[in-house]
Design an enzyme around this catalytic site. Structure first.
Site, PDB file in Angstrom:
ATOM      1  N   GLY A   1       0.838  -1.198   0.000  1.00 43.61           N
ATOM      2  CA  GLY A   1       0.000   0.000   0.000  1.00 43.61           C
ATOM      3  C   GLY A   1       0.874   1.249   0.000  1.00 43.61           C
TER       4      GLY A   1
ATOM      5  CB  THR B   1      -3.460   0.973  -8.569  1.00 40.46           C
ATOM      6  OG1 THR B   1      -4.601   0.484  -7.865  1.00 40.46           O
ATOM      7  CG2 THR B   1      -3.877   1.672  -9.824  1.00 40.46           C
TER       8      THR B   1
ATOM      9  CB  VAL C   1      -1.553  -8.075   0.215  1.00 38.46           C
ATOM     10  CG1 VAL C   1      -0.468  -7.021   0.132  1.00 38.46           C
ATOM     11  CG2 VAL C   1      -2.917  -7.451   0.468  1.00 38.46           C
TER      12      VAL C   1
ATOM     13  CB  SER D   1      -7.150   0.601  12.824  1.00 35.31           C
ATOM     14  OG  SER D   1      -8.232   1.485  13.016  1.00 35.31           O
TER      15      SER D   1
ATOM     16  CE1 TYR E   1      -9.759  -0.624   7.961  1.00 33.22           C
ATOM     17  CE2 TYR E   1     -10.317   0.329  10.090  1.00 33.22           C
ATOM     18  CZ  TYR E   1      -9.470   0.245   9.002  1.00 33.22           C
ATOM     19  OH  TYR E   1      -8.338   1.025   8.962  1.00 33.22           O
ATOM     20  CB  ALA E   2     -13.614  -3.215  14.335  1.00 35.94           C
TER      21      ALA E   2
ATOM     22  CB  ALA F   1      -9.772  -6.900   9.309  1.00 34.49           C
ATOM     23  CE  LYS F   2      -6.315  -1.741   9.477  1.00 32.46           C
ATOM     24  NZ  LYS F   2      -5.037  -2.095   8.807  1.00 32.46           N
TER      25      LYS F   2
ATOM     26  CB  ILE G   1      -4.512   9.557   8.710  1.00 32.23           C
ATOM     27  CG1 ILE G   1      -3.890   8.932   9.977  1.00 32.23           C
ATOM     28  CG2 ILE G   1      -3.515  10.391   7.916  1.00 32.23           C
ATOM     29  CD1 ILE G   1      -3.330   9.895  10.965  1.00 32.23           C
TER      30      ILE G   1
HETATM   31  P1  NAI Z   1      -5.069   4.303   1.378  1.00 32.88           P
HETATM   32  O1  NAI Z   1      -6.345   3.884   0.749  1.00 32.88           O
HETATM   33  O2  NAI Z   1      -4.383   5.507   0.882  1.00 32.88           O
HETATM   34  O3  NAI Z   1      -4.022   3.110   1.367  1.00 32.88           O
HETATM   35  C1  NAI Z   1      -4.353   1.767   1.251  1.00 32.88           C
HETATM   36  C2  NAI Z   1      -3.507   1.206   0.118  1.00 32.88           C
HETATM   37  O4  NAI Z   1      -3.673  -0.210   0.078  1.00 32.88           O
HETATM   38  C3  NAI Z   1      -3.918   1.751  -1.253  1.00 32.88           C
HETATM   39  O5  NAI Z   1      -2.766   2.237  -1.923  1.00 32.88           O
HETATM   40  C4  NAI Z   1      -4.494   0.540  -1.965  1.00 32.88           C
HETATM   41  O6  NAI Z   1      -4.271   0.549  -3.356  1.00 32.88           O
HETATM   42  C5  NAI Z   1      -3.712  -0.578  -1.278  1.00 32.88           C
HETATM   43  N1  NAI Z   1      -4.370  -1.884  -1.409  1.00 32.88           N
HETATM   44  C6  NAI Z   1      -5.656  -2.199  -1.205  1.00 32.88           C
HETATM   45  N2  NAI Z   1      -5.875  -3.498  -1.456  1.00 32.88           N
HETATM   46  C7  NAI Z   1      -4.673  -4.015  -1.831  1.00 32.88           C
HETATM   47  C8  NAI Z   1      -4.234  -5.305  -2.215  1.00 32.88           C
HETATM   48  N3  NAI Z   1      -5.080  -6.333  -2.325  1.00 32.88           N
HETATM   49  N4  NAI Z   1      -2.928  -5.473  -2.505  1.00 32.88           N
HETATM   50  C9  NAI Z   1      -2.063  -4.448  -2.436  1.00 32.88           C
HETATM   51  N5  NAI Z   1      -2.420  -3.208  -2.092  1.00 32.88           N
HETATM   52  C10 NAI Z   1      -3.715  -2.991  -1.788  1.00 32.88           C
HETATM   53  O7  NAI Z   1      -5.416   4.471   2.916  1.00 32.88           O
HETATM   54  P2  NAI Z   1      -4.444   4.594   4.188  1.00 32.88           P
HETATM   55  O8  NAI Z   1      -5.149   5.385   5.182  1.00 32.88           O
HETATM   56  O9  NAI Z   1      -3.089   4.980   3.792  1.00 32.88           O
HETATM   57  O10 NAI Z   1      -4.423   3.100   4.689  1.00 32.88           O
HETATM   58  C11 NAI Z   1      -3.209   2.428   4.978  1.00 32.88           C
HETATM   59  C12 NAI Z   1      -3.420   1.487   6.144  1.00 32.88           C
HETATM   60  O11 NAI Z   1      -3.690   2.242   7.324  1.00 32.88           O
HETATM   61  C13 NAI Z   1      -4.642   0.573   5.944  1.00 32.88           C
HETATM   62  O12 NAI Z   1      -4.316  -0.708   6.412  1.00 32.88           O
HETATM   63  C14 NAI Z   1      -5.692   1.212   6.827  1.00 32.88           C
HETATM   64  O13 NAI Z   1      -6.627   0.282   7.248  1.00 32.88           O
HETATM   65  C15 NAI Z   1      -4.834   1.746   7.953  1.00 32.88           C
HETATM   66  N6  NAI Z   1      -5.399   2.781   8.785  1.00 32.88           N
HETATM   67  C16 NAI Z   1      -5.793   3.974   8.230  1.00 32.88           C
HETATM   68  C17 NAI Z   1      -6.295   4.959   9.043  1.00 32.88           C
HETATM   69  C18 NAI Z   1      -6.717   6.277   8.514  1.00 32.88           C
HETATM   70  O14 NAI Z   1      -7.343   7.043   9.279  1.00 32.88           O
HETATM   71  N7  NAI Z   1      -6.408   6.615   7.280  1.00 32.88           N
HETATM   72  C19 NAI Z   1      -6.453   4.766  10.506  1.00 32.88           C
HETATM   73  C20 NAI Z   1      -5.991   3.490  10.953  1.00 32.88           C
HETATM   74  C21 NAI Z   1      -5.489   2.548  10.122  1.00 32.88           C
END
Ligand code: NAI
Length: 254
Positions: free
Chosen positions: A9, A35, A66, A144, A157-158, A160-161, A190
């Site tokens: 990600g 992507t 993943v 999370s 989601y909860a 999973a986290k 965030i």
């Molecule tokens: P984001 O949507 O920018 O990042 C998630 C990334 O994971 C994206 O680039 C997406 O393309 C990629 N992704 C999704 N499915 C995938 C797969 N099958 N294989 C490879 N890549 C895949 O959002 P963010 O916020 O950066 O999320 C990153 C992590 O942080 C996530 O695990 C999210 O659950 C966690 N998180 C985010 C919070 C927030 O407030 N933004 C708070 C707590 C946790």
């Protein structure tokens, strides 16, 4: 410094912010994501921040799903081939599912588990073989605030986290003997692609801010410092913890 990292990600949000910070502290980074174009764009941006002494890139993208064993293994192999080594994995790939519990299907649950928990396990296993051989490696799982507090309509989601935290302390326990440290980071809110529509300018967002003493959302760069710390020798005796970074949010039922 001198270490190489694979960030899942890594093309956006928190993953990209962590990759940026690692790079600014002297690491080379592979940005893995579903992507490829997103990773390519991010890598170009990050590469411009890196060491300009040589022609070799310090940030490169790789196509990574993943949800696939083969893809996880190929991304790790790519990182090895590109940088000649791998020392750090950040499991940041993730998806959201917002539904009330009665509407959740088994498919929803499986899909969230598959991307978050099993996805992190797949990449950790693929990298873990290398880490075990070199008796060194740092795995960082992005958990999370929902791992330990209840938010409405994000049950899958909860779960999973929370599983991410279980994976973290389990690997920390089992793989310490191989020189592998596994830790986590549990971010608060965030605004990124995963949640922007849910929290920016919405009632939910307003309630979150009311329950956050710092009265603001965080930024990816405010999560990234913990990733640098956990990845670095400064954290050489830190194993099995999940650092909470949330502006002291005391959310329940938002
Ligand atoms: P984001 O949507 O920018 O990042 C998630 C990334 O994971 C994206 O680039 C997406 O393309 C990629 N992704 C999704 N499915 C995938 C797969 N099958 N294989 C490879 N890549 C895949 O959002 P963010 O916020 O950066 O999320 C990153 C992590 O942080 C996530 O695990 C999210 O659950 C966690 N998180 C985010 C919070 C927030 O407030 N933004 C708070 C707590 C946790």
């Amino acid at each position: 410094t001198g270490h190489a990292a694979l960030v899942t990600g890594g093309g956006s949000g928190i993953g990209k912010a962590c990759a940026t910070a690692l790079l600014q502290h002297g690491a080379k980074v592979v940005l893995g994501g579903r992507t490829l174009s997103k990773g390519e764009e991010a890598a170009q941006e990050l590469d411009a921040l890196g060491d300009d002494s040589g022609e070799d890139p310090v940030a490169v993208p790789v196509q990574l799903d993943v949800a696939s064993d083969d893809s996880a293994e190929a991304a790790v192999k790519f990182a090895m081939d590109t940088f000649g080594g791998l020392n750090i994995v950040i499991n940041s790939a993730g998806i959201m599912c917002k539904k009330p519990p009665f509407d959740l299907t088994g498919e929803d649950m499986n899909s969230l588990y598959n991307i978050h928990i099993t996805g992190a396990l797949r990449v950790s296993q693929a990298a873990g073989h290398i880490f075990r051989e070199q008796h060194q490696g740092s795995i960082i799982n992005i958990a999370s605030i929902s791992s330990y507090m209840s938010l409405t309509e994000v049950t899958a989601y909860a779960c999973a986290k929370s599983g991410m935290m279980g994976l973290t302390h389990s690997l920390a326990n089992e793989w310490a003997k191989y020189g592998i440290r596994t830790n986590g980071i549990a971010p608060g809110f965030i605004p990124t692609d995963i949640n922007r529509k849910m929290i920016e300018g919405t009632d939910r967002g307003r309630r979150i801010l009311e329950h956050t003493p710092m009265a603001r959302f965080g930024e990816g760069s405010e999560i990234a410092g913990a990733a640098v710390y956990l990845a670095s020798p400064a954290a050489s005796f830190v194993n099995g913890i999940t650092i909470r970074i949330n502006g002291c949010a005391r959310i329940d039922d938002v």
